[in-house]
Design a protein around this motif. Structure first.
Motif, PDB file in Angstrom:
ATOM      1  N   ALA A 145      -3.786   4.589   6.590  1.00 20.04           N
ATOM      2  CA  ALA A 145      -3.372   3.526   7.636  1.00 20.04           C
ATOM      3  C   ALA A 145      -2.861   2.379   6.950  1.00 20.04           C
ATOM      4  O   ALA A 145      -3.225   1.680   5.882  1.00 20.04           O
ATOM      5  CB  ALA A 145      -4.736   3.059   8.390  1.00 20.04           C
ATOM      6  N   ASP A 146      -1.588   1.902   7.639  1.00 20.59           N
ATOM      7  CA  ASP A 146      -0.746   0.679   7.422  1.00 20.59           C
ATOM      8  C   ASP A 146      -0.175   0.779   5.988  1.00 20.59           C
ATOM      9  O   ASP A 146      -0.023  -0.246   5.164  1.00 20.59           O
ATOM     10  CB  ASP A 146      -1.818  -0.663   7.467  1.00 20.59           C
ATOM     11  CG  ASP A 146      -2.366  -0.993   8.743  1.00 20.59           C
ATOM     12  OD1 ASP A 146      -1.665  -0.550   9.520  1.00 20.59           O
ATOM     13  OD2 ASP A 146      -3.315  -0.973   8.745  1.00 20.59           O
ATOM     14  N   SER A 147       0.350   2.045   5.479  1.00 18.50           N
ATOM     15  CA  SER A 147       1.014   2.152   4.399  1.00 18.50           C
ATOM     16  C   SER A 147       2.314   1.644   4.722  1.00 18.50           C
ATOM     17  O   SER A 147       3.042   1.808   5.551  1.00 18.50           O
ATOM     18  CB  SER A 147       1.082   3.706   3.988  1.00 18.50           C
ATOM     19  OG  SER A 147      -0.247   4.189   3.488  1.00 18.50           O
ATOM     20  N   ASP A 148       2.819   1.098   3.277  1.00 12.73           N
ATOM     21  CA  ASP A 148       4.230   0.520   3.339  1.00 12.73           C
ATOM     22  C   ASP A 148       5.304   1.743   2.788  1.00 12.73           C
ATOM     23  O   ASP A 148       6.284   1.875   3.429  1.00 12.73           O
ATOM     24  CB  ASP A 148       4.145  -0.488   2.331  1.00 12.73           C
ATOM     25  CG  ASP A 148       3.396  -1.763   2.663  1.00 12.73           C
ATOM     26  OD1 ASP A 148       3.973  -2.623   3.697  1.00 12.73           O
ATOM     27  OD2 ASP A 148       2.473  -1.897   2.250  1.00 12.73           O
ATOM     28  N   TYR A 200      -0.802   6.621  11.684  1.00 11.90           N
ATOM     29  CA  TYR A 200      -1.894   5.402  11.455  1.00 11.90           C
ATOM     30  C   TYR A 200      -0.830   4.286  10.616  1.00 11.90           C
ATOM     31  O   TYR A 200      -1.336   3.174  10.307  1.00 11.90           O
ATOM     32  CB  TYR A 200      -2.789   5.964  10.366  1.00 11.90           C
ATOM     33  CG  TYR A 200      -3.853   7.117  10.915  1.00 11.90           C
ATOM     34  CD1 TYR A 200      -4.744   6.607  11.720  1.00 11.90           C
ATOM     35  CD2 TYR A 200      -3.560   8.436  10.482  1.00 11.90           C
ATOM     36  CE1 TYR A 200      -5.611   7.532  12.362  1.00 11.90           C
ATOM     37  CE2 TYR A 200      -4.504   9.107  11.296  1.00 11.90           C
ATOM     38  CZ  TYR A 200      -5.584   8.618  11.938  1.00 11.90           C
ATOM     39  OH  TYR A 200      -6.315   9.757  12.567  1.00 11.90           O
ATOM     40  N   SER A 201       0.530   4.706  10.432  1.00 13.76           N
ATOM     41  CA  SER A 201       1.352   3.566  10.037  1.00 13.76           C
ATOM     42  C   SER A 201       2.456   3.795  10.872  1.00 13.76           C
ATOM     43  O   SER A 201       3.262   4.495  11.087  1.00 13.76           O
ATOM     44  CB  SER A 201       1.582   4.191   8.420  1.00 13.76           C
ATOM     45  OG  SER A 201       0.967   4.232   7.616  1.00 13.76           O
ATOM     46  N   ARG A 202       2.808   2.250  11.283  1.00 10.60           N
ATOM     47  CA  ARG A 202       3.682   2.032  12.161  1.00 10.60           C
ATOM     48  C   ARG A 202       5.277   2.351  11.806  1.00 10.60           C
ATOM     49  O   ARG A 202       5.976   2.800  12.564  1.00 10.60           O
ATOM     50  CB  ARG A 202       3.623   0.731  12.833  1.00 10.60           C
ATOM     51  CG  ARG A 202       4.520   0.425  14.094  1.00 10.60           C
ATOM     52  CD  ARG A 202       4.209  -1.062  14.638  1.00 10.60           C
ATOM     53  NE  ARG A 202       4.519  -1.931  13.783  1.00 10.60           N
ATOM     54  CZ  ARG A 202       5.370  -2.484  13.504  1.00 10.60           C
ATOM     55  NH1 ARG A 202       6.504  -2.275  14.217  1.00 10.60           N
ATOM     56  NH2 ARG A 202       5.697  -3.597  12.653  1.00 10.60           N
ATOM     57  N   LYS A 227       0.742  -1.156   0.072  1.00  6.81           N
ATOM     58  CA  LYS A 227      -0.131  -0.070  -0.080  1.00  6.81           C
ATOM     59  C   LYS A 227       0.931   1.034   0.072  1.00  6.81           C
ATOM     60  O   LYS A 227       1.790   1.353   0.997  1.00  6.81           O
ATOM     61  CB  LYS A 227      -1.006   0.015   1.028  1.00  6.81           C
ATOM     62  CG  LYS A 227      -1.687   1.170   1.191  1.00  6.81           C
ATOM     63  CD  LYS A 227      -2.717   1.018   2.610  1.00  6.81           C
ATOM     64  CE  LYS A 227      -3.791   2.238   2.643  1.00  6.81           C
ATOM     65  NZ  LYS A 227      -4.349   2.233   3.762  1.00  6.81           N
TER      66      LYS A 227
END
Length: 310
Positions: A68-71, A108-110, A2
């Motif tokens: 959220a959770d974007s690479d 939203y993205s770690r 993503k």
């Protein structure tokens, strides 16, 4: 995979389309503060997939929750340069924008990889790293790929040869102090110095340094976007496909080239983990001095933002 693109202007929208067409991600999210703009452009891109034959899902949004959770996060947001405006003129306004953008995406993205396009690029990359707290190898600036592309295109034009046969490095900060390295520039392995006289090379080097403002002056109401978008996507492709490409990118130096604790453009190996190696190539004394001077200017600008980033 993503990928989120922050900023639905010319650079961001063009990059999002290239990412979708290359199918580098299952999902591309285009985020902008202006209501309707990212949604409309994303829908238009998605509909073009039926003709361009890609199945990437493209989503437009005004809400960072959709990132959220974007690479990978590509940041193109900020004010564009106008005629008579230097990159340094953008410093304080864009630093505040990039700080706020980075705070939002990190909610939203770690552990994303952040690629910076916004100007002044080297300083904005530093702002994103400082704000995000990410490891240095995961916050990267695009500058050198774009500057080298301009250098290569001008050489190809002068010699009437294919751009594909030209290899070139442009190091240092993204601006007037950039350092096109003629020593490592060749055409199909032939040193540039054997193909062009020194005065022609000097003229191409100077045009490369002024490549961005040349376009700004022509457009009058905007700045370059096709080449910057293509350059950012080249970096993204190297990361997504773990290609281990050797590209000139803005990265955090910690002693390399005699430069410490500053973001500066140097050759790096790009792979799935971001900057996987910094290459220290042999520079002439004058080239090394120019690179260190360029880095010093970047560091000075970064230091001026201490209060903003405290």
């Amino acid at each position: 995979m993503k990928i989120t693109v922050i900023g639905a202007g010319n650079v961001g929208a063009t990059a999002a389309l290239r990412i979708a067409e290359k199918q580098l991600a299952k999902e591309v999210v285009l985020i902008d503060i202006v209501e309707g703009i990212p949604q409309g452009k994303a829908l238009d891109m998605y509909e073009s997939g039926a003709v361009a034959l890609f199945d990437t899902c493209v989503i437009g949004s005004n809400d960072y929750k959709d990132s959220a959770d974007s690479d990978i996060i590509l940041i193109t947001a900020g004010l564009a340069r106008k005629p008579g405006m230097t990159r340094e003129d953008l410093l304080n306004k864009n630093a505040a924008i990039i700080r706020d953008v980075t705070i939002q995406v990190m909610k939203y993205s770690r552990n994303p990889i952040i690629i910076m396009v916004s100007n002044p690029l080297d300083v904005m990359t530093y702002v994103a790293r400082k704000t995000s707290g990410l490891p240095k190898e995961r916050v990267i600036g695009m500058a050198g790929v774009l500057d080298a592309a301009r250098f290569r295109s001008f050489i190809a034009e002068a010699l009437n040869v294919s751009m594909q046969d030209i290899n070139a490095f442009v190091l240092g900060g993204h601006g007037d102090s950039m350092v096109p390295v003629v020593k490592y520039t060749n055409v199909a392995g032939i040193p540039l110095t054997e193909l062009l006289p020194q005065d022609k090379i000097d003229a191409i080097v100077e045009r490369t340094r002024n490549g961005g403002i040349e376009i700004v002056n022509l457009l009058k109401t905007g700045s370059a976007f096709y080449a910057p978008a293509a350059s950012a996507v080249e970096m993204i492709e190297a990361i997504v496909k773990d290609r281990k490409r050797i590209l000139p990118c803005t990265t955090a130096l910690e002693g390399q080239y005699g430069i410490d604790n500053v973001y500066c453009g140097v050759p790096v190996k790009l792979g799935k983990n971001g900057v996987e190696q910094i290459l220290e190539i042999n520079l002439s004394p004058s080239e090394l001095e120019a690179l260190q001077k360029s880095a010093a200017e970047v560091k000075e600008n970064c230091n001026s933002l201490a209060a903003l980033l405290a």
